[in-house]
Design an enzyme around this catalytic site. Structure first.
Site, PDB file in Angstrom:
ATOM      1  N   THR A  49       0.826  -1.213   0.000  1.00 50.44           N
ATOM      2  CA  THR A  49       0.000   0.000   0.000  1.00 50.44           C
ATOM      3  C   THR A  49       0.857   1.258   0.000  1.00 50.44           C
ATOM      4  O   THR A  49       0.450   2.294  -0.527  1.00 50.44           O
ATOM      5  CB  THR A  49      -0.935  -0.027   1.233  1.00 50.44           C
ATOM      6  OG1 THR A  49      -1.810  -1.137   1.077  1.00 50.44           O
ATOM      7  CG2 THR A  49      -1.751   1.232   1.378  1.00 50.44           C
ATOM      8  N   SER A  96       1.464  -7.631  -0.642  1.00 57.33           N
ATOM      9  CA  SER A  96       2.231  -8.587   0.173  1.00 57.33           C
ATOM     10  C   SER A  96       1.446  -9.821   0.585  1.00 57.33           C
ATOM     11  O   SER A  96       2.014 -10.785   1.078  1.00 57.33           O
ATOM     12  CB  SER A  96       2.819  -7.898   1.406  1.00 57.33           C
ATOM     13  OG  SER A  96       1.870  -7.788   2.430  1.00 57.33           O
ATOM     14  N   THR A 129       1.661  -4.183   4.302  1.00 53.11           N
ATOM     15  CA  THR A 129       1.539  -4.448   5.742  1.00 53.11           C
ATOM     16  C   THR A 129       0.966  -5.834   6.055  1.00 53.11           C
ATOM     17  O   THR A 129       1.122  -6.328   7.168  1.00 53.11           O
ATOM     18  CB  THR A 129       0.658  -3.380   6.434  1.00 53.11           C
ATOM     19  OG1 THR A 129      -0.632  -3.405   5.834  1.00 53.11           O
ATOM     20  CG2 THR A 129       1.270  -2.001   6.332  1.00 53.11           C
ATOM     21  N   ASP A 130       0.306  -6.455   5.064  1.00 54.36           N
ATOM     22  CA  ASP A 130      -0.381  -7.722   5.363  1.00 54.36           C
ATOM     23  C   ASP A 130       0.567  -8.811   5.870  1.00 54.36           C
ATOM     24  O   ASP A 130       0.237  -9.542   6.796  1.00 54.36           O
ATOM     25  CB  ASP A 130      -1.128  -8.237   4.123  1.00 54.36           C
ATOM     26  CG  ASP A 130      -2.423  -7.467   3.869  1.00 54.36           C
ATOM     27  OD1 ASP A 130      -2.738  -6.549   4.646  1.00 54.36           O
ATOM     28  OD2 ASP A 130      -3.115  -7.793   2.888  1.00 54.36           O
TER      29      ASP A 130
HETATM   30  C1  SIN Z   1      -0.254  -5.378   1.133  1.00 53.34           C
HETATM   31  O1  SIN Z   1       0.031  -5.981   2.153  1.00 53.34           O
HETATM   32  O2  SIN Z   1       0.463  -5.380   0.115  1.00 53.34           O
HETATM   33  C2  SIN Z   1      -1.538  -4.617   1.052  1.00 53.34           C
HETATM   34  C3  SIN Z   1      -1.942  -4.015   2.340  1.00 53.34           C
HETATM   35  C4  SIN Z   1      -0.987  -2.977   2.859  1.00 53.34           C
HETATM   36  O3  SIN Z   1       0.122  -2.775   2.426  1.00 53.34           O
HETATM   37  O4  SIN Z   1      -1.426  -2.291   3.830  1.00 53.34           O
END
Ligand code: SIN
Length: 365
Positions: A49, A96, A129-130
């Site tokens: 993100t 991710s 973040t995932d």
């Molecule tokens: C991801 O993990 O690529 C999508 C969600 C994020 O980065 O918050």
């Protein structure tokens, strides 16, 4: 909404007009001779993100993660160049949730190579973040240096009003440049807080304060634009681990079985049939196992497929609570959540499948 090349180009132009994302320019090269006093930081980008683009600036939930390249992210935060000589490399450009062992190994090998270079002072990894906590813990166990390795992400896409990525990225470069971040293991910085890779987890699906280390707490904060540490982990990491990715091309398959009412052991049997070399059981409470599932896990353990007991409760350690579990060689995960227990078991299995030796690793790392 389909993210065609034209649409992303239009988004970038409109984002540059509102000042959040500038048009792509090349990252500043590392010029040792002219800027001796500034640390040299390499940013390895993987998507997420923090590199996300939405159809309009009010949209914070429906966007394409990993749409923007590292040069675009760097161009949005020119202040980074006052902190360090930075160089960006695009290692992957994904959301991710689709992270793979292949990318992990590529990332880990590249980090180890870069950190051997005396001219490199620290590394920043931009990441979704995932699965950021998983990549962070993997790197915490396999990177071999006391130089700072910092993971950073964002909860709002780069095109959003109040995008959190630019400040998070600036903070990550500051942290990677700071001598106080040395020797503390792989670190995560988002929302002005510094977490250790082992204990941090994503606690909220949408909010910017999502990364927490439940019960064990933050290691520090970004205060007035500078990192301030209050504590550090006692668990071994980086240079102090026995794990080495140099000759690894894959990791052993380890499946996570999530316990629930009416669990009947069929998923545990399916994991063994699928070729799992280890199983993590995300149990109830203190790692408890449904009476109808326990026989399948004991059977796996007897076959030389180590089983780690973790918990899907979000706080507290999983420790010994039944003689039967211990007699059947089940290993306690301590405070590692199931997804982190899986990583340690995968790496442990590159060394041994002896439950007693693996159990020692769960006490050490
Ligand atoms: C991801 O993990 O690529 C999508 C969600 C994020 O980065 O918050």
């Amino acid at each position: 909404m389909k993210f065609t090349k034209t649409l992303i180009a239009e988004l970038l132009i409109s984002a540059s007009v509102i000042g959040f994302v500038l048009p792509a320019v090349a990252a500043e090269p590392m010029v040792q001779t002219q800027q001796q006093e500034k640390p040299n930081v390499v940013i390895l980008a993987t998507g997420g993100t923090i590199a996300g683009a939405a159809a309009d600036k009010t949209n914070t939930t429906t966007y394409k993660a990993g749409a923007l390249g590292i040069d675009t992210l760097l161009a949005a935060v020119p202040e980074i160049h006052d902190v360090a000589n930075v160089k960006g490399e695009q290692v992957a450009q994904i959301s991710s949730n689709s992270m793979t062992t292949e990318i992990w190994l590529k990332l880990a090998k590249r980090i180890n190579e870069l950190l051997k270079n005396p001219d490199v002072d620290g590394i920043v990894i931009t990441h979704g973040t995932d699965t950021l906590e998983e990549t962070a813990y993997f790197l915490n166990l396999v990177t071999k240096s006391d130089k700072p390795v910092i993971l950073v992400g964002a909860m709002r896409p780069a095109t959003a009003i109040s995008a959190d990525g630019p400040l998070n990225l600036l903070n990550a470069v500051k942290l990677a440049s700071d001598k106080d971040a040395k020797g503390k293991g792989v670190l995560i910085v988002l929302n002005d807080t510094i977490n250790g890779a082992r204990d941090a987890t994503k606690t909220n699906t949408l909010r910017v304060d999502t990364f927490q280390s439940p019960e064990l707490g933050y290691l520090g904060y970004m205060e007035g634009g500078k990192p301030v540490f209050y504590k550090q982990t006692t668990r071994k990491h980086t240079n102090e681990t026995e794990f080495d990715v140099t000759d690894l091309n894959d990791l052993p398959r380890v499946d996570i079985i999530y316990s629930h009412v009416d669990d009947d052991g069929k998923m545990a049997e399916a994991a063994v049939a699928a070729g799992a070399k280890g199983i993590v059981h995300a149990g109830t409470g203190n790692g408890s196992i449904h009476g109808r599932t326990a026989p399948a896990l004991y059977e796996a353990s007897k076959k030389g497929i180590p089983v780690v007991r973790s918990s899907h409760a979000s706080n507290g350690p999983t420790i010994e609570n039944s003689a039967a579990y211990t007699e059947n060689g089940l290993i306690d995960s301590g405070t590692l959540n199931p997804q982190k227990a899986r990583i340690l078991l995968q790496l442990g299995l590159t060394k041994t499948n002896d439950p007693a030796k693996l159990s020692e690793m769960f006490k050490k790392y």
